[in-house]
Scaffold this motif. Structure first.
Motif, PDB file in Angstrom:
ATOM      1  N   ASP A 111       0.846  -1.192   0.000  1.00  0.00           N
ATOM      2  CA  ASP A 111       0.000   0.000   0.000  1.00  0.00           C
ATOM      3  C   ASP A 111       0.880   1.240   0.000  1.00  0.00           C
ATOM      4  OD1 ASP A 111      -3.058  -0.202   0.251  1.00  0.00           O
ATOM      5  OD2 ASP A 111      -2.363  -1.824   1.551  1.00  0.00           O
TER       6      ASP A 111
ATOM      7  N   LEU B 272       0.730   5.456   0.597  1.00  0.00           N
ATOM      8  CA  LEU B 272      -0.015   6.575   1.152  1.00  0.00           C
ATOM      9  C   LEU B 272       0.715   7.867   0.798  1.00  0.00           C
ATOM     10  CD1 LEU B 272      -0.783   5.158   4.724  1.00  0.00           C
ATOM     11  CD2 LEU B 272      -2.214   5.022   2.683  1.00  0.00           C
TER      12      LEU B 272
ATOM     13  N   HIS C 189      -3.986  10.716   0.643  1.00  0.00           N
ATOM     14  CA  HIS C 189      -4.459   9.689   1.570  1.00  0.00           C
ATOM     15  C   HIS C 189      -4.380  10.126   3.033  1.00  0.00           C
ATOM     16  CE1 HIS C 189      -2.970   7.439  -2.019  1.00  0.00           C
ATOM     17  NE2 HIS C 189      -4.169   6.911  -1.898  1.00  0.00           N
TER      18      HIS C 189
ATOM     19  N   SER D  62      -0.306   3.370   8.705  1.00  0.00           N
ATOM     20  CA  SER D  62       0.405   3.010   7.478  1.00  0.00           C
ATOM     21  C   SER D  62       0.650   1.511   7.399  1.00  0.00           C
ATOM     22  CB  SER D  62       1.741   3.760   7.401  1.00  0.00           C
ATOM     23  OG  SER D  62       1.542   5.151   7.347  1.00  0.00           O
TER      24      SER D  62
ATOM     25  N   SER E 199     -12.162  -1.343   3.218  1.00  0.00           N
ATOM     26  CA  SER E 199     -11.463  -0.066   3.358  1.00  0.00           C
ATOM     27  C   SER E 199     -12.087   1.030   2.507  1.00  0.00           C
ATOM     28  CB  SER E 199      -9.987  -0.223   2.974  1.00  0.00           C
ATOM     29  OG  SER E 199      -9.862  -0.726   1.653  1.00  0.00           O
ATOM     30  N   ASP E 200     -12.849   0.660   1.493  1.00  0.00           N
ATOM     31  CA  ASP E 200     -13.467   1.648   0.606  1.00  0.00           C
ATOM     32  C   ASP E 200     -14.978   1.736   0.798  1.00  0.00           C
ATOM     33  OD1 ASP E 200     -11.074   2.403  -0.648  1.00  0.00           O
ATOM     34  OD2 ASP E 200     -11.147   0.638  -1.949  1.00  0.00           O
TER      35      ASP E 200
ATOM     36  N   ARG F  43     -11.863  11.925  -1.445  1.00  0.00           N
ATOM     37  CA  ARG F  43     -10.561  11.516  -1.949  1.00  0.00           C
ATOM     38  C   ARG F  43      -9.678  10.981  -0.830  1.00  0.00           C
ATOM     39  NH1 ARG F  43      -6.536  15.853  -1.787  1.00  0.00           N
ATOM     40  NH2 ARG F  43      -7.342  17.636  -0.630  1.00  0.00           N
ATOM     41  N   TRP F  44     -10.175  11.047   0.405  1.00  0.00           N
ATOM     42  CA  TRP F  44      -9.396  10.525   1.532  1.00  0.00           C
ATOM     43  C   TRP F  44      -9.846   9.098   1.816  1.00  0.00           C
ATOM     44  CZ3 TRP F  44      -5.654  13.831   2.828  1.00  0.00           C
ATOM     45  CH2 TRP F  44      -5.860  15.180   2.538  1.00  0.00           C
ATOM     46  N   HIS F  45      -8.891   8.228   2.128  1.00  0.00           N
ATOM     47  CA  HIS F  45      -9.228   6.822   2.376  1.00  0.00           C
ATOM     48  C   HIS F  45      -8.690   6.422   3.738  1.00  0.00           C
ATOM     49  CE1 HIS F  45     -10.452   6.491  -1.780  1.00  0.00           C
ATOM     50  NE2 HIS F  45      -9.304   6.975  -2.150  1.00  0.00           N
TER      51      HIS F  45
END
Length: 262
Positions: free
Chosen positions: A49, A51, A56, A71, A216-217, A260-262
């Protein structure tokens, strides 16, 4: 203190000094490559992943310790969603020249704090300079015996849908952060999520789950990945979606906007 004062190898040395020996690690931080081993009869699981600051995460919302934990948590969650044991992590950072070393120390403390909770060992990585913002990339390896690995593609007609815990708290937490709040249940769920490793392992060992995914989405987006991979459809009774009392109290009519933030 700035990174230029200690250099790349000075930073690596500071991080390496925080890392304890881990199971399966033959050679860790400090060489051209790490050397690890898996248990006999187990397969290797790998996930990564990235960030990016401003995409993010927002450094005005979080502290470096919780950013470090999150993270790594997003990677550990992916291994958990496969029913695996998380094992070894590689950490790569692109660092702005003006970012204090003390920030990086606390960030590393956060990564290692979560790693120790879930039996993960940091075994290496890389650093470079960034001209725009902080970029964090973690690769995580896990393992599991073949029969217990649970992909997204195993759902069958007639299966029931379940989630662990409650949903919506992180999205609410982000909205509250944007409104200026810096504490509370939902904010903590967004800034310091807990990977569902024990639940993933229990489901894998029980054989009850036919397909799993890391949510997560959002429920709808991630359920869509299961349905596409499995070639099935689903029906959801919205009244049965588990919500925390905090969420129900703070957001009885709130619907999270596209973000747009996850």
């Amino acid at each position: 203190m700035r990174l230029g004062e200690i250099g790349e190898f000075g930073l690596i040395g500071r991080i390496a000094g925080k890392v304890a020996a881990g199971a399966g690690v033959r050679l860790g931080i400090g060489d051209d490559a790490a050397v690890t081993e898996t248990e006999a009869g187990r397969l290797l699981l790998s996930t990564a992943d990235m960030l990016v600051e401003g995409i993010h995460f927002d450094l005005s919302f979080t502290d470096p310790f919780r950013l470090g934990r999150k993270s790594l948590a997003v990677n550990v969650s992916d291994i958990a969603a496969m029913g695996g044991h998380p094992r070894h992590a590689l950490l790569c950072l692109a660092i702005p020249a003006d970012l204090p070393v003390e920030f990086l120390d606390r960030f590393a403390d956060g990564v290692i704090s979560l790693a120790e909770e879930f039996g993960v060992t940091l075994i290496g990585g890389d650093t470079c300079r960034s001209s725009s913002g902080l970029v964090i990339s973690i690769t995580l390896h896990g393992e599991q015996i073949p029969a217990r690995i649970i992909p997204r593609s195993g759902a069958r007609p007639g299966d029931d849908l379940f989630v662990t815990g409650t949903v919506g708290d992180s999205a609410l937490g982000l909205e509250l952060l944007r409104r200026g709040e810096r504490s509370g249940h939902a904010v903590e769920r967004h800034l310091n999520p807990t990977p569902r490793v024990s639940a993933g392992l229990s489901l894998a060992e029980s054989g009850m789950a036919s397909a799993m995914i890391d949510v997560s989405d959002g429920v709808l987006a991630d359920l869509g990945h299961i349905l596409t991979g499995s070639g099935v459809g689903a029906r959801i009774d919205a009244s049965l979606i588990p919500l925390s009392p905090y969420f129900s109290q703070r957001a009885p009519t709130w619907h999270p906007p596209p973000s747009r933030w996850h």
